[in-house]
Motif scaffolding. Structure first.
Motif, PDB file in Angstrom:
ATOM      1  N   THR A 457       0.833  -1.216   0.000  1.00  0.00           N
ATOM      2  CA  THR A 457       0.000   0.000   0.000  1.00  0.00           C
ATOM      3  C   THR A 457       0.858   1.252   0.000  1.00  0.00           C
ATOM      4  N   ARG A 458       2.131   1.108   0.403  1.00  0.00           N
ATOM      5  CA  ARG A 458       3.030   2.266   0.411  1.00  0.00           C
ATOM      6  C   ARG A 458       3.391   2.679  -1.008  1.00  0.00           C
ATOM      7  N   MET A 459       3.603   1.700  -1.879  1.00  0.00           N
ATOM      8  CA  MET A 459       3.953   2.039  -3.269  1.00  0.00           C
ATOM      9  C   MET A 459       2.745   2.635  -3.978  1.00  0.00           C
ATOM     10  N   SER A 460       2.976   3.317  -5.087  1.00  0.00           N
ATOM     11  CA  SER A 460       1.855   3.908  -5.835  1.00  0.00           C
ATOM     12  C   SER A 460       0.984   2.786  -6.380  1.00  0.00           C
ATOM     13  N   THR A 461      -0.303   3.081  -6.560  1.00  0.00           N
ATOM     14  CA  THR A 461      -1.243   2.037  -6.986  1.00  0.00           C
ATOM     15  C   THR A 461      -0.868   1.492  -8.365  1.00  0.00           C
ATOM     16  N   SER A 462      -0.353   2.343  -9.254  1.00  0.00           N
ATOM     17  CA  SER A 462       0.067   1.872 -10.585  1.00  0.00           C
ATOM     18  C   SER A 462       1.220   0.877 -10.460  1.00  0.00           C
ATOM     19  N   GLU A 463       2.179   1.150  -9.558  1.00  0.00           N
ATOM     20  CA  GLU A 463       3.292   0.226  -9.345  1.00  0.00           C
ATOM     21  C   GLU A 463       2.794  -1.082  -8.739  1.00  0.00           C
ATOM     22  N   LEU A 464       1.810  -0.982  -7.855  1.00  0.00           N
ATOM     23  CA  LEU A 464       1.229  -2.183  -7.252  1.00  0.00           C
ATOM     24  C   LEU A 464       0.593  -3.055  -8.330  1.00  0.00           C
ATOM     25  N   ILE A 465      -0.192  -2.438  -9.211  1.00  0.00           N
ATOM     26  CA  ILE A 465      -0.834  -3.205 -10.293  1.00  0.00           C
ATOM     27  C   ILE A 465       0.231  -3.826 -11.187  1.00  0.00           C
ATOM     28  N   SER A 466       1.287  -3.069 -11.477  1.00  0.00           N
ATOM     29  CA  SER A 466       2.386  -3.577 -12.301  1.00  0.00           C
ATOM     30  C   SER A 466       3.014  -4.816 -11.673  1.00  0.00           C
ATOM     31  N   GLU A 467       3.224  -4.771 -10.360  1.00  0.00           N
ATOM     32  CA  GLU A 467       3.817  -5.909  -9.663  1.00  0.00           C
ATOM     33  C   GLU A 467       2.870  -7.108  -9.646  1.00  0.00           C
ATOM     34  N   LEU A 468       1.578  -6.851  -9.482  1.00  0.00           N
ATOM     35  CA  LEU A 468       0.601  -7.948  -9.432  1.00  0.00           C
ATOM     36  C   LEU A 468       0.417  -8.591 -10.805  1.00  0.00           C
ATOM     37  N   PHE A 469       0.484  -7.795 -11.867  1.00  0.00           N
ATOM     38  CA  PHE A 469       0.365  -8.331 -13.228  1.00  0.00           C
ATOM     39  C   PHE A 469       1.606  -9.110 -13.640  1.00  0.00           C
ATOM     40  N   ASN A 470       2.724  -8.861 -12.991  1.00  0.00           N
ATOM     41  CA  ASN A 470       4.018  -9.381 -13.430  1.00  0.00           C
ATOM     42  C   ASN A 470       4.060 -10.904 -13.368  1.00  0.00           C
ATOM     43  N   ASP A 471       4.633 -11.500 -14.396  1.00  0.00           N
ATOM     44  CA  ASP A 471       4.851 -12.950 -14.424  1.00  0.00           C
ATOM     45  C   ASP A 471       6.277 -13.209 -13.944  1.00  0.00           C
ATOM     46  N   CYS A 472       6.420 -13.975 -12.880  1.00  0.00           N
ATOM     47  CA  CYS A 472       7.733 -14.129 -12.245  1.00  0.00           C
ATOM     48  C   CYS A 472       8.765 -14.748 -13.184  1.00  0.00           C
ATOM     49  N   GLY A 473       9.908 -14.109 -13.291  1.00  0.00           N
ATOM     50  CA  GLY A 473      11.024 -14.635 -14.063  1.00  0.00           C
ATOM     51  C   GLY A 473      12.173 -15.006 -13.150  1.00  0.00           C
ATOM     52  N   ILE A 474      13.266 -15.481 -13.733  1.00  0.00           N
ATOM     53  CA  ILE A 474      14.422 -15.942 -12.941  1.00  0.00           C
ATOM     54  C   ILE A 474      15.030 -14.800 -12.140  1.00  0.00           C
ATOM     55  N   LEU A 475      15.068 -13.585 -12.715  1.00  0.00           N
ATOM     56  CA  LEU A 475      15.772 -12.467 -12.078  1.00  0.00           C
ATOM     57  C   LEU A 475      14.879 -11.633 -11.163  1.00  0.00           C
ATOM     58  N   ASP A 476      13.579 -11.976 -11.051  1.00  0.00           N
ATOM     59  CA  ASP A 476      12.680 -11.165 -10.227  1.00  0.00           C
ATOM     60  C   ASP A 476      13.036 -11.294  -8.751  1.00  0.00           C
ATOM     61  N   SER A 477      13.169 -10.140  -8.079  1.00  0.00           N
ATOM     62  CA  SER A 477      13.536 -10.152  -6.659  1.00  0.00           C
ATOM     63  C   SER A 477      12.346  -9.807  -5.761  1.00  0.00           C
ATOM     64  N   SER A 478      11.144  -9.699  -6.348  1.00  0.00           N
ATOM     65  CA  SER A 478       9.967  -9.363  -5.562  1.00  0.00           C
ATOM     66  C   SER A 478       9.598 -10.499  -4.613  1.00  0.00           C
ATOM     67  N   LYS A 479       8.978 -10.147  -3.486  1.00  0.00           N
ATOM     68  CA  LYS A 479       8.504 -11.176  -2.547  1.00  0.00           C
ATOM     69  C   LYS A 479       7.528 -12.128  -3.224  1.00  0.00           C
ATOM     70  N   LEU A 480       6.749 -11.596  -4.161  1.00  0.00           N
ATOM     71  CA  LEU A 480       5.760 -12.418  -4.853  1.00  0.00           C
ATOM     72  C   LEU A 480       6.419 -13.503  -5.699  1.00  0.00           C
ATOM     73  N   CYS A 481       7.727 -13.391  -5.910  1.00  0.00           N
ATOM     74  CA  CYS A 481       8.443 -14.352  -6.752  1.00  0.00           C
ATOM     75  C   CYS A 481       9.439 -15.190  -5.945  1.00  0.00           C
ATOM     76  N   GLU A 482       9.317 -15.173  -4.634  1.00  0.00           N
ATOM     77  CA  GLU A 482      10.227 -15.958  -3.782  1.00  0.00           C
ATOM     78  C   GLU A 482       9.725 -17.392  -3.661  1.00  0.00           C
ATOM     79  N   TYR A 483       9.898 -18.136  -4.728  1.00  0.00           N
ATOM     80  CA  TYR A 483       9.529 -19.546  -4.730  1.00  0.00           C
ATOM     81  C   TYR A 483      10.753 -20.400  -4.398  1.00  0.00           C
ATOM     82  N   VAL A 484      10.506 -21.662  -4.075  1.00  0.00           N
ATOM     83  CA  VAL A 484      11.600 -22.618  -3.869  1.00  0.00           C
ATOM     84  C   VAL A 484      12.033 -23.076  -5.253  1.00  0.00           C
ATOM     85  N   ASN A 485      13.230 -22.645  -5.685  1.00  0.00           N
ATOM     86  CA  ASN A 485      13.657 -22.887  -7.060  1.00  0.00           C
ATOM     87  C   ASN A 485      14.329 -24.246  -7.214  1.00  0.00           C
TER      88      ASN A 485
END
Length: 826
Positions: A457-485
């Motif tokens: 909620t701290r980030m701008s809403t547009s950035e939040l939507i961008s992060e939520l739409f994002n498809d996790c790749g190998i180099l993504d460092s977002s918490k949403l992409c912290e899978y067991v690789n």
């Protein structure tokens, strides 16, 4: 001159026909000035706009002549003394503020003008050049609108991005860089790209380090202070300079495009203040977006640029064609979706949308999108911050969760509309509406205090939507992409479905909290006295819900890939579920639930994502959302706000199914005083002035005589006042006892009588009439499709009464068990 005051910080309160009448006490001798003049001091929302606004939305009476009566009335009388209207009068044929235009008259005048230009083009080369330039002027105007709208959108995007980051820190390499641009030239590693030495948080600047409890509290405090500063500056600018700059503007634009006049709403001060305060409001972190207000900004550009071209400056119907195209350009730059913008204008805001306007809207949207792309506000060669691309196909069974997201979107939309309208009604009817600055201060403080601890909620809403739409790749460092690789199973860029790591679980509960906050805080934010759009907050709610469901589906498929529903298409180690796609579908569902858009929404979403293969999921979610929301309440958010504010908007989508007749709706009713009429050749100037003084109607039927009540035509109050006032000044011998006549030839009178006044040229000889037995469904259709202001009711050729647009709206409200007095305007 009467000065009309609106109640503090509300949309304009009841302006019936009576309020728009002149201050009659001295109008005979004093020179008449149109009450639509923007030079007047208009006291709106507790702020006196005493600066000159003459160029904002100048009334057409500046240069406009009387319309050369499209009904066949001749301009040349038998002598100068008998018809002073040889030259067109400024102001004749124009409209008061808060009145509806006459579409039929405006279109007829434009056809007359076009015929005259075409006939003259054969006479000389200069006339031919004028004819070509007139035909090309529409396209040139679209080019200017596209360039200006695209430039302003780029300016707003860049400024809002920088000021949003300013709440968290500043760039030492140059204070004008936002966080991302500041770190572009840094030598930090990819994972630490947000922690470059050039960017300093406020705690690092003030106390020298960014770790520890005190640094956190300091950053928290600075975040709240900046948010309050931005929002207070926005509301004070709106209150002080342009009260019309608040809100999204789309309900008012829909009303204006239907033929209503709100002077100054699309003026230069509104444009300047809305552009500045939109940046401030978005940067403050309030739960609002800039997309809706960008439509208002683009329409302001269109309205102001109309003044460069005579045919648009002088004709209200032609001007509305331009505004429809400008609305398309606004959505084009808001979402980077030119085709979606054209469809949005057609589906959602436009009332009259001929094929020519479709082509011009397409051109304006194209130019606007090209201009924004040239500015490249986000540095990624995209028109929006949350552009994404998905490559994985979806499976038929996934339609079930997509439909579930549609149901959620419809429920959220209906809940939001009811809650927001209830809150806005409370604001209008209680003391709350008198303290707009305090309301903005409190809502901003609550939003900032709740938003800072949660990074989503701290980030701008547009950035939040961008992060939520994002498809996790190998180099993504977002918490949403912290899978067991498991890198052994990685093939190219595609990652298989993996077990969620601790970061994903942390992100899930943070997103759940963000969802609850966004759902409730948006209800109180939309409608405050700052520019506020609804597209982005609605999309954020849906994107969060969609991402949560997408991750749940992904983990279900990973741990239970042997279940029947997954076994056919999701084997172990395959990349089956794309959580970002669910976020996108959820965003479309929630936006559809709130606005009830369908076709334009789907097109906007696939233009955003570049994924044509996802049209079916988007269509399924959008339609389910609309059906669900319509089952609870028929109105979208914009229609609900139009009704709340009492604007005279006749919805073209709704069917009129009641069996009432014209005689049930017309005025005068039984026990009412008889209809006020003017006779064609037996009333004096004093008689007519007495009628104008004692009544508040916007026009009067003209009959052969009071006894016969045979209808001759209809004359507008405004035209009568201007014509009589000018005749008293310019024509010798016009006194109170002078006869006014509307016939071709003057009535026979003794030579000793004073000069007579011929006003046939201002008489509409072809007013629309219906019989008293006409079903109201036909009358309503006539009003909708022809854009009428009023319709006269006759019986066996004799005048019985009149039906105005307001009467029709009140009748519809009454049949729907709503308060008919909620229709405030003419």
């Amino acid at each position: 001159m009467a000065s009309y005051a609106l109640k503090p910080w509300e949309h304009p309160e009841p302006f019936g026909l009576e309020v728009l009448a002149m201050d009659q006490k001295g109008y005979r001798r004093g020179s008449f000035q149109s009450s639509t003049s923007d030079e007047d001091m208009l006291e709106i929302a507790g702020a006196s706009l005493d600066f000159p606004m003459a160029d904002d939305d100048p009334p057409l009476d500046r240069e406009m002549g009387g319309f050369s009566s499209y009904n066949g009335g001749e301009m040349n009388g038998t002598s100068k003394m008998m018809d002073f209207l040889e030259e067109p009068l400024p102001g004749v044929g124009t409209y008061e503020d808060f009145n509806t235009i006459d579409w039929v008259r405006e279109k007829s005048r434009d056809r007359d003008r076009h015929r005259e230009i075409t006939s003259r083009s054969k006479e000389s080369t200069w006339a031919l050049i004028h004819s070509v330039s007139d035909a090309f002027s529409g396209w040139l105007l679209m080019l200017f609108i596209g360039l200006l709208a695209g430039s302003l959108a780029g300016l707003i995007d860049i400024s809002a991005h920088w000021m949003t980051d300013l709440k968290e820190g500043v760039c030492l390499a140059g204070f004008w860089f936002n966080h991302e641009h500041c770190c572009w030239k840094s030598n930090t590693t990819f994972t630490d790209r947000d922690k470059c030495p050039e960017w300093k948080s406020w705690s690092q600047l003030i106390i020298g380090h960014g770790e520890g409890a005190f640094a956190y509290i300091l950053n928290y405090l600075m975040y709240v202070i900046w948010a309050l500063l931005f929002s207070l500056l926005a509301v004070l600018l709106v209150k002080g300079f342009a009260p019309y700059a608040c809100g999204s503007g789309i309900p008012e634009i829909k009303t204006i495009l239907s033929g209503f006049i709100i002077r100054g709403y699309l003026g230069k001060w509104t444009l300047i203040i809305k552009t500045i305060t939109l940046v401030l409001a978005v940067s403050s972190g309030l739960s609002l977006g800039k997309e809706g207000p960008l439509v208002h900004v683009a329409c302001c550009c269109g309205n102001i640029l109309c003044h460069l071209f005579t045919k648009y400056r002088k004709n209200e119907a032609k001007r509305r064609e331009v505004l429809s195209a400008a609305a398309a350009a606004g959505v084009s730059v808001a979402f980077g979706a030119p085709i979606g913008g054209v469809l949005f204008s057609l589906e959602e805001v436009s009332y009259y949308f001929p094929l020519k306007t479709l082509w011009r809207s397409f051109f304006a949207a194209l130019v606007a999108a090209f201009t924004l792309r040239s500015i490249n506000p986000f540095g990624n060669s995209r028109l929006v911050l949350f552009y994404v691309e998905f490559h994985m196909p979806w499976h038929l069974l996934e339609l079930v969760p997509f439909v579930l997201l549609g149901i959620f979107g419809g429920l959220w939309g209906a809940f939001f509309i009811r809650s927001n309208i209830a809150w806005c009604r409370r604001r209008k009817t209680t003391k709350l509406g008198k303290y707009p600055v305090l309301e903005v201060f409190v809502v901003t403080a609550i939003t900032a205090i709740l938003a800072f601890p949660n990074e989503y909620t701290r980030m701008s809403t547009s950035e939040l939507i961008s992060e939520l739409f994002n498809d996790c790749g190998i180099l993504d460092s977002s918490k949403l992409c912290e899978y067991v690789n498991d890198f052994n199973s990685t093939k190219g860029d595609d990652l298989p479905d993996r077990a969620a790591g601790p970061g994903v679980y942390t992100a899930m509960w943070q997103l759940a909290l963000a969802l609850v906050m966004k759902v409730f805080i948006t209800i109180f934010t939309f409608g405050m006295k700052v520019p506020s759009g609804l597209f982005i907050p609605s999309m954020a709610v849906g994107a969060i819900a969609g991402r949560l469901l997408g991750v749940a589906m992904e983990q279900l498929a990973f741990y239970h890939h042997d279940w029947v529903i997954f076994s056919g298409w999701c084997s172990q180690g395959a990349d089956c579920i794309t959580p970002g796609l669910y976020a996108m579908v959820g965003a479309a569902a929630c936006l559809g639930g709130v606005t009830r858009m369908t076709v334009s929404l789907v097109v906007i979403m696939f233009e955003l994502t570049g994924g044509l293969e996802y049209i079916v999921p988007l269509m399924a979610a959008a339609m389910t959302s609309k059906w669900m929301a319509d089952a609870i309440g028929r109105e979208g958010i914009y229609d609900a706000h139009i009704r709340l504010n009492g604007y005279p908007f006749l919805e073209a989508k709704e069917e009129f199914s009641h069996k009432t007749l014209a005689m049930d709706v017309m005025r005068p009713r039984r026990n009412d005083p008889p209809l006020t009429v003017i006779t064609q050749d037996s009333m004096t100037v004093e008689d007519v002035e007495t009628i104008i003084n004692e009544t508040t109607y916007s026009g009067y039927p003209v009959v052969v005589s009071r006894e016969s009540q045979r209808l001759v035509g209809f004359v507008l109050r405004r035209d009568l006042i201007i014509s009589i006032e000018n005749a008293r000044k310019k024509q010798d011998g016009i006194v109170s006892t002078s006869i006014i006549y509307f016939t071709d030839h003057s009535p026979p009178l003794p030579p000793s009588f004073p000069s007579m006044l011929k006003l046939r040229s201002i008489l509409d000889l072809s007013p629309f009439t219906v019989t008293d037995q006409t079903p109201m469904e036909i009358v309503v259709d006539i009003f909708r499709k022809l854009g009428l202001r009023q319709c006269l009711v006759t019986h066996n050729g004799k005048l019985l009464g009149i039906i105005t647009k307001k009467d029709v709206l009140k009748h519809i409200a009454q049949l729907a068990n709503q308060d008919p007095d909620s229709i405030l305007f003419n």
